[in-house]
Scaffold this motif. Structure first.
Motif, short mmCIF file in Angstrom:
data_model
loop_
_atom_site.label_atom_id
_atom_site.label_comp_id
_atom_site.label_asym_id
_atom_site.label_seq_id
_atom_site.Cartn_x
_atom_site.Cartn_y
_atom_site.Cartn_z
N UNK A 74 15.32 45.03 32.75
CA UNK A 74 16.61 44.43 33.16
C UNK A 74 16.73 43.00 32.99
N UNK A 75 15.68 42.29 33.02
CA UNK A 75 15.62 40.76 32.95
C UNK A 75 15.72 40.40 31.42
N UNK A 76 15.76 41.37 30.48
CA UNK A 76 15.53 40.68 29.01
C UNK A 76 17.10 41.00 28.80
N UNK A 77 18.04 41.71 29.31
CA UNK A 77 19.32 42.04 29.03
C UNK A 77 20.11 40.76 28.39
N UNK A 78 20.22 39.82 29.51
CA UNK A 78 21.04 38.64 29.46
C UNK A 78 20.44 37.65 28.40
N UNK A 79 19.32 37.43 28.42
CA UNK A 79 18.64 36.60 27.27
C UNK A 79 19.01 37.17 25.89
N UNK A 80 18.76 38.58 25.82
CA UNK A 80 19.22 39.11 24.60
C UNK A 80 20.40 38.94 23.97
N UNK A 81 21.55 39.08 24.82
CA UNK A 81 22.73 39.00 24.66
C UNK A 81 22.90 37.30 24.39
N UNK A 82 22.23 36.49 25.15
CA UNK A 82 22.68 35.14 24.92
C UNK A 82 22.12 34.48 23.59
N UNK A 83 21.34 35.17 22.98
CA UNK A 83 20.62 34.89 21.82
C UNK A 83 21.52 34.62 20.47
N UNK A 84 22.72 35.56 20.93
CA UNK A 84 23.76 35.55 19.87
C UNK A 84 24.66 34.47 19.75
N UNK A 85 24.57 33.64 20.70
CA UNK A 85 25.29 32.43 20.91
C UNK A 85 24.75 31.17 21.13
N UNK A 86 25.42 30.07 21.02
CA UNK A 86 24.69 28.78 20.89
C UNK A 86 25.55 27.69 21.55
N UNK A 87 25.06 26.66 22.03
CA UNK A 87 25.59 25.71 22.86
C UNK A 87 26.16 25.92 24.04
N UNK A 88 27.44 25.34 24.18
CA UNK A 88 28.38 25.79 25.59
C UNK A 88 28.72 27.16 25.73
N UNK A 89 29.05 27.96 24.69
CA UNK A 89 29.33 29.24 24.74
C UNK A 89 28.30 30.08 25.22
#
Length: 361
Positions: free
Chosen positions: A180-195
């Motif tokens: 469950x801790x890996x879900x947010x970092x996995x989704x965040x990899x698809x975006x950069x910067x402020x997004x």
């Protein structure tokens, strides 16, 4: 005009409605995808529900230096023990009470019809349309009972298919507890910067909203169920365990859930005896006062921060759209949508403020 917020919002809504219209026109193309989503949605929701219930216990175990695999194993052993206790000690009396209730349905319908007729005889000043609606309601109750008995085979078939779907729940739950801790970092990899920052904050906010709702409502429902069980057992109310189980489920709905749980208990109480009905009202009043003034404020606080009037509107709309199943998820779904909208507006406001500061510089 293109830079106006209201104009862009209107264009976005028009495009959204147009897309919905196009999807409805070619809905047959999406039937296989809808079937797949429906097949996965129920076990996914149930496993997510269990995940948020089990998560505090997993954190406690891991704070005491229990490895991840061991904490998951302990949680599953505890779940199997709880299920075994339910099957061994709780399921048989519930099944017996359900069987007795089904056998008593004709007598209950007769008693309810008698009570309604007596009330109508005492209230001759009621408008004619109100009387017609009540008569139609009684007729629909009779028809629904007949439908339940005639469609028992289809209900059994649906139960078996649902049982096979529930087999997927443990597999989803294992991976949720494990990663469950890996879900947010996995989704965040698809975006950069402020997004990327916005997506991380949004997902954390959504996680907090859903977690607060599920854990809080489950705790409140269990406490209220214990209070109602003690009270109903003392007064000797029929079908106590069945009514308490329904109350625990109904109490998952904020604000209106307790009153939904009161309705069947009141009907059984008034059929049993006037004194029992009075005691049911007293027990419900005491339970509601404890829930509203002591239990919910201390357990949930203001985690959802939704006005009671908004809750009523959301529940009524959900009831008309999808019945009791949608009512159960209506309030958390609204809370999730509210969280998304709030974060989007905050993100947009930050962009505007940043753009204005760059222009000034």
């Amino acid at each position: 005009m293109l830079n106006k917020v209201w104009f862009r919002t209107g264009i976005a809504l028009l495009i959204l409605f147009l897309l919905i219209k196009l999807v409805m026109e070619v809905h047959s193309v999406f039937v296989p995808f809808v079937i797949i989503i429906q097949s996965v949605l129920l076990p996914l929701l149930l496993s997510g529900f269990l995940f948020y219930i089990c998560l505090p216990f997993q954190k406690i175990l891991e704070k005491n230096k229990v490895p991840r695999w061991a904490s998951i194993t302990i949680i599953f052993i505890a779940l199997f023990i709880i299920i075994g206790i339910i099957i061994r000690f709780i399921a048989p009396p519930i099944a017996e009470q359900i069987e007795n209730l089904i056998n008593q349905i004709p007598a209950l319908q007769h008693e309810i019809q008698y009570i309604i007729n007596f009330a109508l005889d005492q209230m001759e000043r009621l408008p004619a349309d109100v009387t017609d609606r009540i008569n139609k309601m009684v007729q629909s109750m009779s028809n629904s009972t007949a439908d339940i008995l005639s469609n028992s085979f289809s209900y059994l078939t649906s139960f078996i298919s649902t049982l096979f779907l529930l087999i997927m729940v443990p597999f989803f739950l294992i991976y949720m507890l494990k990663d469950h801790e890996r879900f947010i970092p996995f989704i965040a990899k698809l975006f950069k910067g402020d997004r990327k920052v916005f997506i991380v904050d949004l997902l954390k906010d959504l996680n907090h909203t859903v977690q607060s709702y599920i854990q809080g409502q489950v705790t409140v429902s269990i406490i209220l169920g214990i209070i109602l069980y003690i009270g109903y057992s003392i007064i000797g109310l029929n079908y106590t365990l069945l009514l308490v189980m329904f109350a625990c489920v109904a109490n998952m709905i904020p604000f209106l859930g307790p009153w939904m749980a009161f309705a069947p208990a009141a009907i059984i109480g008034i059929i049993q005896s006037p004194t029992t009905f009075i005691w049911v009202c007293i027990i419900t009043l005491v339970a509601q006062q404890l829930e509203g003034n002591v239990i919910t404020p201390n357990v949930m606080g203001k985690s959802l921060n939704i006005h009671p009037l908004t809750i009523i509107v959301v529940i009524l709309a959900a009831g008309n759209l999808g019945g009791f199943g949608l009512i159960l998820v209506a309030v958390p779904l609204y809370a999730v949508i509210k969280t998304i909208v709030r974060n989007v507006f905050q993100y947009r406001q930050q962009i505007i403020e940043k753009a204005n500061s760059d222009v000034k510089e």
